[in-house]
Write a protein that holds these residues in place. Structure first.
Motif, mmCIF file in Angstrom:
data_model
loop_
_atom_site.group_PDB
_atom_site.id
_atom_site.type_symbol
_atom_site.label_atom_id
_atom_site.label_comp_id
_atom_site.label_asym_id
_atom_site.label_seq_id
_atom_site.Cartn_x
_atom_site.Cartn_y
_atom_site.Cartn_z
ATOM 1 N N VAL A 66 0.678 -1.055 0.275
ATOM 2 C CA VAL A 66 -0.039 0.158 -0.038
ATOM 3 C C VAL A 66 0.733 1.615 0.200
ATOM 4 O O VAL A 66 1.742 1.454 1.320
ATOM 5 N N PHE A 67 0.575 2.012 -1.652
ATOM 6 C CA PHE A 67 1.533 3.205 -0.729
ATOM 7 C C PHE A 67 0.577 4.574 -0.210
ATOM 8 O O PHE A 67 -0.233 4.853 -0.936
ATOM 9 N N THR A 68 0.942 4.772 0.671
ATOM 10 C CA THR A 68 0.610 6.216 1.318
ATOM 11 C C THR A 68 0.909 7.388 2.250
ATOM 12 O O THR A 68 2.388 5.870 2.477
ATOM 13 N N GLU A 69 0.979 8.295 2.052
ATOM 14 C CA GLU A 69 1.773 8.841 2.908
ATOM 15 C C GLU A 69 1.397 9.623 4.387
ATOM 16 O O GLU A 69 1.401 10.330 5.117
ATOM 17 N N ASN A 70 -0.343 9.185 4.082
ATOM 18 C CA ASN A 70 -1.670 9.639 5.896
ATOM 19 C C ASN A 70 -0.704 8.772 6.718
ATOM 20 O O ASN A 70 -1.205 7.162 6.258
ATOM 21 N N LEU A 71 -0.783 9.322 8.357
ATOM 22 C CA LEU A 71 -0.798 8.561 8.991
ATOM 23 C C LEU A 71 -1.751 7.295 9.466
ATOM 24 O O LEU A 71 -2.027 6.109 10.225
ATOM 25 N N ASP A 72 -3.308 7.659 9.855
ATOM 26 C CA ASP A 72 -4.128 7.465 9.602
ATOM 27 C C ASP A 72 -4.806 6.770 8.377
ATOM 28 O O ASP A 72 -4.898 4.856 9.107
ATOM 29 N N GLN A 73 -4.443 6.184 7.726
ATOM 30 C CA GLN A 73 -4.455 5.661 5.913
ATOM 31 C C GLN A 73 -3.268 4.396 6.740
ATOM 32 O O GLN A 73 -3.024 3.181 6.279
ATOM 33 N N ALA A 74 -2.424 4.447 6.313
ATOM 34 C CA ALA A 74 -1.268 3.673 6.590
ATOM 35 C C ALA A 74 -1.854 3.197 8.060
ATOM 36 O O ALA A 74 -1.059 1.019 7.832
ATOM 37 N N LYS A 75 -1.860 3.296 9.102
ATOM 38 C CA LYS A 75 -2.584 2.487 10.484
ATOM 39 C C LYS A 75 -4.089 1.276 9.742
ATOM 40 O O LYS A 75 -3.396 0.482 10.093
ATOM 41 N N VAL A 76 -4.730 2.324 8.856
ATOM 42 C CA VAL A 76 -5.361 1.253 8.113
ATOM 43 C C VAL A 76 -4.983 -0.149 7.385
ATOM 44 O O VAL A 76 -5.467 -1.448 8.026
ATOM 45 N N ALA A 77 -4.161 0.354 6.965
ATOM 46 C CA ALA A 77 -3.885 -0.734 5.824
ATOM 47 C C ALA A 77 -2.304 -2.047 6.717
ATOM 48 O O ALA A 77 -2.865 -2.738 5.948
ATOM 49 N N GLN A 78 -1.837 -1.437 8.138
ATOM 50 C CA GLN A 78 -1.670 -2.901 8.630
ATOM 51 C C GLN A 78 -2.465 -3.163 9.862
ATOM 52 O O GLN A 78 -2.695 -4.577 9.836
ATOM 53 N N GLU A 79 -3.929 -2.596 10.407
ATOM 54 C CA GLU A 79 -4.856 -2.786 10.601
ATOM 55 C C GLU A 79 -5.235 -4.884 9.615
ATOM 56 O O GLU A 79 -5.721 -5.392 9.705
ATOM 57 N N ASN A 80 -5.048 -4.726 8.283
ATOM 58 C CA ASN A 80 -6.562 -4.856 7.377
ATOM 59 C C ASN A 80 -5.317 -5.852 6.554
ATOM 60 O O ASN A 80 -6.097 -6.961 5.579
ATOM 61 N N GLY A 81 -4.383 -6.117 7.416
ATOM 62 C CA GLY A 81 -3.751 -7.117 5.868
ATOM 63 C C GLY A 81 -2.134 -7.219 5.354
ATOM 64 O O GLY A 81 -1.858 -8.191 4.463
ATOM 65 N N ALA A 82 -2.358 -4.948 5.094
ATOM 66 C CA ALA A 82 -0.867 -5.087 4.494
ATOM 67 C C ALA A 82 0.146 -5.426 4.966
ATOM 68 O O ALA A 82 0.734 -5.781 5.363
ATOM 69 N N ALA A 83 0.893 -6.109 3.250
ATOM 70 C CA ALA A 83 2.445 -6.068 3.662
ATOM 71 C C ALA A 83 3.506 -5.702 4.061
ATOM 72 O O ALA A 83 4.117 -5.385 4.219
ATOM 73 N N PHE A 84 3.487 -4.810 2.935
ATOM 74 C CA PHE A 84 4.101 -3.394 2.719
ATOM 75 C C PHE A 84 3.121 -2.027 2.986
ATOM 76 O O PHE A 84 2.006 -2.417 2.172
ATOM 77 N N VAL A 85 3.576 -0.788 3.656
ATOM 78 C CA VAL A 85 3.064 0.008 3.682
ATOM 79 C C VAL A 85 4.508 1.565 3.944
ATOM 80 O O VAL A 85 5.248 0.900 4.166
ATOM 81 N N GLY A 86 4.204 2.334 2.896
ATOM 82 C CA GLY A 86 5.059 3.149 3.085
ATOM 83 C C GLY A 86 4.528 4.164 2.160
ATOM 84 O O GLY A 86 3.389 4.380 1.505
ATOM 85 N N GLY A 87 5.561 5.076 1.621
ATOM 86 C CA GLY A 87 5.557 6.652 0.957
ATOM 87 C C GLY A 87 6.499 6.748 -0.385
ATOM 88 O O GLY A 87 6.739 5.507 -0.882
ATOM 89 N N ALA A 88 7.358 7.847 -0.415
ATOM 90 C CA ALA A 88 8.727 7.475 -0.766
ATOM 91 C C ALA A 88 9.378 6.666 -0.729
ATOM 92 O O ALA A 88 10.253 6.405 -1.377
ATOM 93 N N ASP A 89 9.240 6.159 0.841
ATOM 94 C CA ASP A 89 10.780 5.274 0.992
ATOM 95 C C ASP A 89 10.526 3.933 0.194
ATOM 96 O O ASP A 89 11.371 3.531 0.263
ATOM 97 N N PHE A 112 0.300 -7.538 -5.698
ATOM 98 C CA PHE A 112 -0.379 -6.533 -5.958
ATOM 99 C C PHE A 112 0.097 -5.309 -5.112
ATOM 100 O O PHE A 112 0.898 -5.302 -3.622
ATOM 101 N N TYR A 113 -0.184 -4.638 -5.696
ATOM 102 C CA TYR A 113 0.299 -2.735 -5.303
ATOM 103 C C TYR A 113 -0.949 -1.745 -5.440
ATOM 104 O O TYR A 113 -1.895 -1.433 -6.238
ATOM 105 N N VAL A 114 -1.362 -1.234 -4.648
ATOM 106 C CA VAL A 114 -2.632 0.279 -4.524
ATOM 107 C C VAL A 114 -2.077 1.375 -4.158
ATOM 108 O O VAL A 114 -0.523 0.933 -2.888
ATOM 109 N N ALA A 115 -2.906 2.214 -4.005
ATOM 110 C CA ALA A 115 -2.043 3.614 -3.473
ATOM 111 C C ALA A 115 -3.229 3.938 -3.580
ATOM 112 O O ALA A 115 -4.219 4.527 -4.301
ATOM 113 N N VAL A 116 -3.329 5.057 -2.462
ATOM 114 C CA VAL A 116 -4.595 6.083 -2.706
ATOM 115 C C VAL A 116 -4.070 7.775 -3.675
ATOM 116 O O VAL A 116 -3.009 7.969 -3.827
ATOM 117 N N PRO A 117 -5.301 7.944 -4.531
ATOM 118 C CA PRO A 117 -4.877 9.316 -5.392
ATOM 119 C C PRO A 117 -3.604 10.377 -4.970
ATOM 120 O O PRO A 117 -2.875 10.706 -6.461
#
Length: 349
Positions: free
Chosen positions: A191-214, A228-233
């Protein structure tokens, strides 16, 4: 003047003291000289007689160029802008279903259907089986051939991508939830996101990798490999360096991998089954041969119904040909219309 006369003439003029050989040599020289003079005189006379009598140059007749004494007919210019020929509209020809019951046998074939169980397949048309019968045949082939019972089962769908006029359905990629999954492990989703709240939701729902530019840099360095790779707009502009790296896995809104609802996307891609259209054909796995027949039929029905949603039903059947096969058995034609008719009946009811 003959040679005898030349000899007598030379005797009279020559000296009697010369020897016989010298005398003959002198006669031959004299005769050669006289013949040269005679020939030169003849050539001079010929050139003189061939010379034109008058010094004036001969008149050259003028070359007569043909010409016409009448005016050319004026060509009529067609006014293509104002007068356009109306082409008759071609009526759409309906496909006629041919009844082969009382029809003569086709060329090169023995009959429409074999009488016995043992026959040469090249002398008969290839049979089209109901899907349930084809699955039973695959299971029987596995027992007869002593092949692995957990071998994968595939379906091959040939699509009619034509639309109105010269338009075609674009090749698509779709992800569906199979009612009976056959994979033991879940798909890895990044999951590609830089929002901390969205990153937390991704980790709670079983995302293998979460992050932004890093996370983008880690993917470029081959430290992260996901299914699979998902991202926010909001982060899509920073994912452009990954376009050549991910290619078909790059997040797109058409595939449903770009959105705000991260929990819904993770639910789809963690346990979803993806198929791709390549060269108007879909080849995808629908289960293993040791699964019950009803589960395999349910998976096939789910994929066929999802495929038919990508083109309007008014253009006719979307699936031209359907084939089912296992890893070690022969391919068999199946009737995919039975699943399409079920969907039409459900929509009408």
């Amino acid at each position: 003047m003959g040679p005898e006369m030349l000899c007598t003439h030379s005797v009279r003029l020559g000296s009697p003291k010369l020897s016989e050989d010298a005398f003959l040599e002198k006669v031959i020289r004299r005769s050669r000289f006289i013949w040269r003079m005679v020939v030169a005189g003849c050539q001079r006379n010929v050139l003189v007689t061939c010379r034109p009598t008058s010094s004036s140059t001969p008149q050259i007749l003028p070359w007569q160029i043909p010409y016409r004494t009448y005016a050319a007919a004026k060509t009529l210019k067609k006014d293509w802008k104002n007068k356009k020929e109306e082409k008759p509209k071609e009526e759409k020809k309906e496909k006629v279903v041919i009844d082969n019951t009382d029809r003569h046998k086709p060329y090169g074939l023995t009959a429409w259907a074999p009488v016995d169980d043992v026959y040469l397949t090249r002398f008969y048309p290839k049979p089209v089986y109901p899907t349930a019968v084809a699955v039973d045949l695959l299971k029987s082939f596995q027992k007869l051939d002593y092949t692995p019972p957990d071998q994968p089962v595939y379906i091959n769908l040939k699509l009619d991508m034509k639309l109105e006029k010269k338009k075609k359905v674009d090749a698509f990629v779709s992800t569906v939830h199979l009612p009976h999954p056959f994979k033991n492990e879940q798909n890895k989703v990044a999951v590609f996101t830089e929002n901390l709240d969205q990153a937390k939701v991704a980790q709670e729902n079983g995302a293998a990798f979460v992050g932004g530019a890093d996370l983008v840099q880690r993917v470029l360095e081959d430290e992260v490999n996901a299914d699979f790779y998902v991202a926010v707009p909001d982060i899509m502009t920073k994912l452009l360096p990954l376009k050549n790296k991910l290619r078909k896995k790059f997040p797109k809104s058409k595939r449903g991998s770009v959105g705000v609802d991260i929990a819904k996307m993770l639910e789809l891609f963690k346990s979803g089954h993806e198929y791709i259209v390549e060269n108007d054909t879909i080849i995808t796995n629908i289960g293993t041969l040791d699964m019950p027949k009803q589960q395999l039929l349910a998976n096939i029905e789910t994929i066929v119904k999802d495929v038919c949603t990508h083109r309007p039903a008014s253009f006719g059947p979307f699936i031209e040909r359907a084939i089912i096969t296992s890893q070690t058995s022969e391919a068999m034609l199946i009737k995919s219309e039975e699943f399409v008719q079920q969907t039409e009946e459900e929509n009408t009811s």
